[in-house]
Write a protein that holds these residues in place. Structure first.
Motif, PDB file in Angstrom:
ATOM      1  N   ASP A  26       0.850  -1.189   0.000  1.00  0.00           N
ATOM      2  CA  ASP A  26       0.000   0.000   0.000  1.00  0.00           C
ATOM      3  C   ASP A  26       0.887   1.241   0.000  1.00  0.00           C
ATOM      4  O   ASP A  26       1.839   1.316   0.767  1.00  0.00           O
ATOM      5  CB  ASP A  26      -0.862  -0.022   1.282  1.00  0.00           C
ATOM      6  CG  ASP A  26      -1.580   1.287   1.543  1.00  0.00           C
ATOM      7  OD1 ASP A  26      -2.406   1.680   0.713  1.00  0.00           O
ATOM      8  OD2 ASP A  26      -1.305   1.916   2.590  1.00  0.00           O
ATOM      9  N   ARG A  70      -2.028  -4.891   8.160  1.00  0.00           N
ATOM     10  CA  ARG A  70      -0.660  -4.387   8.024  1.00  0.00           C
ATOM     11  C   ARG A  70       0.323  -5.414   8.591  1.00  0.00           C
ATOM     12  O   ARG A  70       0.128  -5.909   9.708  1.00  0.00           O
ATOM     13  CB  ARG A  70      -0.565  -3.103   8.843  1.00  0.00           C
ATOM     14  CG  ARG A  70       0.511  -2.182   8.453  1.00  0.00           C
ATOM     15  CD  ARG A  70       0.529  -1.002   9.416  1.00  0.00           C
ATOM     16  NE  ARG A  70       0.175   0.237   8.781  1.00  0.00           N
ATOM     17  CZ  ARG A  70      -0.764   1.081   9.222  1.00  0.00           C
ATOM     18  NH1 ARG A  70      -1.442   0.813  10.309  1.00  0.00           N
ATOM     19  NH2 ARG A  70      -1.007   2.201   8.578  1.00  0.00           N
ATOM     20  N   HIS A  78      -7.574  -1.635   6.613  1.00  0.00           N
ATOM     21  CA  HIS A  78      -8.517  -1.346   5.524  1.00  0.00           C
ATOM     22  C   HIS A  78      -9.591  -2.426   5.568  1.00  0.00           C
ATOM     23  O   HIS A  78      -9.295  -3.615   5.602  1.00  0.00           O
ATOM     24  CB  HIS A  78      -7.803  -1.342   4.172  1.00  0.00           C
ATOM     25  CG  HIS A  78      -8.705  -1.008   3.029  1.00  0.00           C
ATOM     26  ND1 HIS A  78      -9.022   0.284   2.682  1.00  0.00           N
ATOM     27  CD2 HIS A  78      -9.389  -1.801   2.161  1.00  0.00           C
ATOM     28  CE1 HIS A  78      -9.844   0.279   1.644  1.00  0.00           C
ATOM     29  NE2 HIS A  78     -10.081  -0.980   1.310  1.00  0.00           N
ATOM     30  N   LEU A  97     -18.355  -0.378  -4.039  1.00  0.00           N
ATOM     31  CA  LEU A  97     -17.583  -0.589  -2.805  1.00  0.00           C
ATOM     32  C   LEU A  97     -17.827   0.532  -1.821  1.00  0.00           C
ATOM     33  O   LEU A  97     -18.120   1.673  -2.195  1.00  0.00           O
ATOM     34  CB  LEU A  97     -16.093  -0.777  -3.091  1.00  0.00           C
ATOM     35  CG  LEU A  97     -15.169   0.389  -3.450  1.00  0.00           C
ATOM     36  CD1 LEU A  97     -14.738   1.178  -2.228  1.00  0.00           C
ATOM     37  CD2 LEU A  97     -13.945  -0.157  -4.147  1.00  0.00           C
ATOM     38  N   VAL A 103     -16.642   6.895   2.286  1.00  0.00           N
ATOM     39  CA  VAL A 103     -16.433   6.965   0.833  1.00  0.00           C
ATOM     40  C   VAL A 103     -17.051   5.703   0.220  1.00  0.00           C
ATOM     41  O   VAL A 103     -16.804   4.595   0.705  1.00  0.00           O
ATOM     42  CB  VAL A 103     -14.941   7.031   0.473  1.00  0.00           C
ATOM     43  CG1 VAL A 103     -14.757   7.047  -1.042  1.00  0.00           C
ATOM     44  CG2 VAL A 103     -14.278   8.251   1.100  1.00  0.00           C
ATOM     45  N   LEU A 105     -18.293   4.062  -3.836  1.00  0.00           N
ATOM     46  CA  LEU A 105     -18.235   4.324  -5.279  1.00  0.00           C
ATOM     47  C   LEU A 105     -18.855   3.181  -6.063  1.00  0.00           C
ATOM     48  O   LEU A 105     -19.042   2.076  -5.547  1.00  0.00           O
ATOM     49  CB  LEU A 105     -16.797   4.595  -5.735  1.00  0.00           C
ATOM     50  CG  LEU A 105     -15.733   3.515  -5.575  1.00  0.00           C
ATOM     51  CD1 LEU A 105     -15.758   2.520  -6.726  1.00  0.00           C
ATOM     52  CD2 LEU A 105     -14.350   4.161  -5.512  1.00  0.00           C
ATOM     53  N   TYR A 151     -10.866   6.406  -9.333  1.00  0.00           N
ATOM     54  CA  TYR A 151     -10.527   5.070  -8.865  1.00  0.00           C
ATOM     55  C   TYR A 151     -10.430   4.175 -10.090  1.00  0.00           C
ATOM     56  O   TYR A 151     -11.317   4.173 -10.949  1.00  0.00           O
ATOM     57  CB  TYR A 151     -11.631   4.563  -7.934  1.00  0.00           C
ATOM     58  CG  TYR A 151     -11.498   3.126  -7.521  1.00  0.00           C
ATOM     59  CD1 TYR A 151     -10.622   2.749  -6.510  1.00  0.00           C
ATOM     60  CD2 TYR A 151     -12.258   2.125  -8.140  1.00  0.00           C
ATOM     61  CE1 TYR A 151     -10.507   1.418  -6.118  1.00  0.00           C
ATOM     62  CE2 TYR A 151     -12.161   0.801  -7.754  1.00  0.00           C
ATOM     63  CZ  TYR A 151     -11.287   0.460  -6.741  1.00  0.00           C
ATOM     64  OH  TYR A 151     -11.177  -0.851  -6.357  1.00  0.00           O
ATOM     65  N   TYR A 173      -3.944  17.118   1.614  1.00  0.00           N
ATOM     66  CA  TYR A 173      -2.780  17.880   2.096  1.00  0.00           C
ATOM     67  C   TYR A 173      -2.256  18.858   1.035  1.00  0.00           C
ATOM     68  O   TYR A 173      -1.049  19.031   0.853  1.00  0.00           O
ATOM     69  CB  TYR A 173      -1.639  16.941   2.542  1.00  0.00           C
ATOM     70  CG  TYR A 173      -2.073  15.892   3.542  1.00  0.00           C
ATOM     71  CD1 TYR A 173      -2.827  16.219   4.662  1.00  0.00           C
ATOM     72  CD2 TYR A 173      -1.722  14.551   3.360  1.00  0.00           C
ATOM     73  CE1 TYR A 173      -3.248  15.249   5.572  1.00  0.00           C
ATOM     74  CE2 TYR A 173      -2.121  13.578   4.267  1.00  0.00           C
ATOM     75  CZ  TYR A 173      -2.886  13.938   5.374  1.00  0.00           C
ATOM     76  OH  TYR A 173      -3.289  12.971   6.270  1.00  0.00           O
TER      77      TYR A 173
HETATM   78  C1  HEM Z   1      -5.730  -2.335   0.163  1.00  0.00           C
HETATM   79  C2  HEM Z   1      -6.486  -1.258   0.077  1.00  0.00           C
HETATM   80  C3  HEM Z   1      -6.210   0.009   0.851  1.00  0.00           C
HETATM   81  C4  HEM Z   1      -5.381   0.226   1.903  1.00  0.00           C
HETATM   82  C5  HEM Z   1      -4.520  -0.787   2.611  1.00  0.00           C
HETATM   83  C6  HEM Z   1      -5.462   1.613   2.245  1.00  0.00           C
HETATM   84  C7  HEM Z   1      -4.759   2.231   3.255  1.00  0.00           C
HETATM   85  C8  HEM Z   1      -4.724   3.582   3.503  1.00  0.00           C
HETATM   86  C9  HEM Z   1      -3.863   4.263   4.422  1.00  0.00           C
HETATM   87  C10 HEM Z   1      -2.814   3.599   5.300  1.00  0.00           C
HETATM   88  C11 HEM Z   1      -4.146   5.577   4.354  1.00  0.00           C
HETATM   89  C12 HEM Z   1      -3.437   6.698   5.098  1.00  0.00           C
HETATM   90  C13 HEM Z   1      -4.315   7.200   6.182  1.00  0.00           C
HETATM   91  C14 HEM Z   1      -3.831   6.905   7.519  1.00  0.00           C
HETATM   92  O1  HEM Z   1      -2.615   6.895   7.750  1.00  0.00           O
HETATM   93  O2  HEM Z   1      -4.691   6.685   8.384  1.00  0.00           O
HETATM   94  C15 HEM Z   1      -5.198   5.724   3.390  1.00  0.00           C
HETATM   95  C16 HEM Z   1      -5.789   6.915   3.057  1.00  0.00           C
HETATM   96  C17 HEM Z   1      -6.895   7.035   2.274  1.00  0.00           C
HETATM   97  N1  HEM Z   1      -7.484   6.040   1.541  1.00  0.00           N
HETATM   98 FE1  HEM Z   1      -6.903   4.147   1.450  1.00  0.00          FE
HETATM   99  N2  HEM Z   1      -6.346   2.211   1.410  1.00  0.00           N
HETATM  100  C18 HEM Z   1      -6.823   1.268   0.542  1.00  0.00           C
HETATM  101  C19 HEM Z   1      -7.750   1.454  -0.463  1.00  0.00           C
HETATM  102  C20 HEM Z   1      -8.492   2.585  -0.613  1.00  0.00           C
HETATM  103  C21 HEM Z   1      -9.603   2.732  -1.497  1.00  0.00           C
HETATM  104  C22 HEM Z   1     -10.119   1.617  -2.418  1.00  0.00           C
HETATM  105  C23 HEM Z   1     -10.081   3.987  -1.344  1.00  0.00           C
HETATM  106  C24 HEM Z   1     -11.224   4.681  -1.997  1.00  0.00           C
HETATM  107  C25 HEM Z   1     -11.754   4.319  -3.112  1.00  0.00           C
HETATM  108  C26 HEM Z   1      -9.252   4.642  -0.373  1.00  0.00           C
HETATM  109  C27 HEM Z   1      -9.414   5.922   0.059  1.00  0.00           C
HETATM  110  C28 HEM Z   1      -8.574   6.571   0.917  1.00  0.00           C
HETATM  111  C29 HEM Z   1      -8.712   7.960   1.267  1.00  0.00           C
HETATM  112  C30 HEM Z   1      -9.810   8.898   0.815  1.00  0.00           C
HETATM  113  C31 HEM Z   1      -7.641   8.261   2.117  1.00  0.00           C
HETATM  114  C32 HEM Z   1      -7.309   9.624   2.720  1.00  0.00           C
HETATM  115  C33 HEM Z   1      -7.717   9.719   4.160  1.00  0.00           C
HETATM  116  C34 HEM Z   1      -6.574  10.071   5.090  1.00  0.00           C
HETATM  117  O3  HEM Z   1      -5.414   9.813   4.789  1.00  0.00           O
HETATM  118  O4  HEM Z   1      -6.859  10.611   6.150  1.00  0.00           O
HETATM  119  N3  HEM Z   1      -8.288   3.758   0.053  1.00  0.00           N
HETATM  120  N4  HEM Z   1      -5.538   4.500   2.886  1.00  0.00           N
END
Ligand code: HEM
Length: 189
Positions: A26, A70, A78, A97, A103, A105, A151, A173
């Motif tokens: 990731d 993780r 996730h 999803l 979120v 979609l 996406y 950010y």
């Molecule tokens: C294996 C799949 C995924 C993993 C492991 C993952 C993991 C993460 C992680 C580690 C963050 C950083 C935020 C934090 O440190 O708390 C993040 C942010 C984010 N992800 Fe994912 N994500 C995945 C898939 C997706 C998908 C499919 C979407 C939406 C379609 C998505 C939307 C977002 C958004 C909007 C953020 C920003 C929020 C933030 O950082 O505060 N993610 N994701």
């Protein structure tokens, strides 16, 4: 829903079952840059039979749940659920999803059921905020602070193996961030 037996799941029939993979990577946004998280995950796809919309559109339905953990701390970071749908008449594949960040979609695409020389299907679905057909819904907070712009999911599946690359473009950010996830999974017996 009706008629759970003899449903034509088309390309989705390859998904049914429990999948595990531990080669996940990731790439996620951080205020000061990028975070890389190696992960393992389980997908569980279950048959949902078929249904009709407006007495005319026949959809074959799979429900799935995805849990991503993780490697660093064995913590679930996730959690995703939704449906995969197959419209055999129109040859349209749809992936809905939801993630608990508020979120959701609906990604989709036309799909020709042609296997490559190794018996794999290559499936690609996408959604975007400016796409008329396949869209993204997000809370007011996320729209303002961590907006998902698009996406794209690219999957190769066949012979009990699946690999995928997901690209989620975020406005977060003060910059545009390419949030990616990829893994290889094996269908469990
Ligand atoms: C294996 C799949 C995924 C993993 C492991 C993952 C993991 C993460 C992680 C580690 C963050 C950083 C935020 C934090 O440190 O708390 C993040 C942010 C984010 N992800 Fe994912 N994500 C995945 C898939 C997706 C998908 C499919 C979407 C939406 C379609 C998505 C939307 C977002 C958004 C909007 C953020 C920003 C929020 C933030 O950082 O505060 N993610 N994701």
């Amino acid at each position: 829903m009706s008629e759970i037996v003899k449903v034509d799941y088309g390309p989705l029939s390859k998904f049914i079952g429990v999948w595990q993979g531990d080669k996940g990577m990731d790439i996620a946004p951080e205020p000061d840059g990028t975070e890389e998280n190696p992960y393992y995950e389980t997908f569980t796809f279950t048959e949902g039979g078929s249904l009709k919309n407006a007495q005319s559109q026949l959809l074959a339905v799979l429900h799935y749940r995805r849990i991503v953990t993780r490697k660093r701390d064995d913590g679930v970071f996730h959690d995703e659920t939704g449906y995969w749908l197959w419209d055999a008449r129109e040859k349209v594949i749809i992936h809905s999803l939801s993630i608990p960040r508020a979120v959701s979609l609906l990604a989709g695409a036309h799909f020709n059921e042609v296997e490559d020389s190794e018996g794999n299907l290559n499936i690609e679905v996408s959604a975007a905020v400016d796409n008329e057909d396949w869209q993204i819904i997000q809370s007011p907070f996320m729209k303002k602070n961590a907006r998902t712009i698009s996406y794209l999911q690219q999957i190769t599946i066949g012979n009990g193996k699946m690999k995928y690359l997901e690209t989620t473009m975020l406005d977060i950010y003060g910059k545009i961030f390419k949030h990616t996830d990829q893994n290889e999974l094996v269908l469990q017996q």
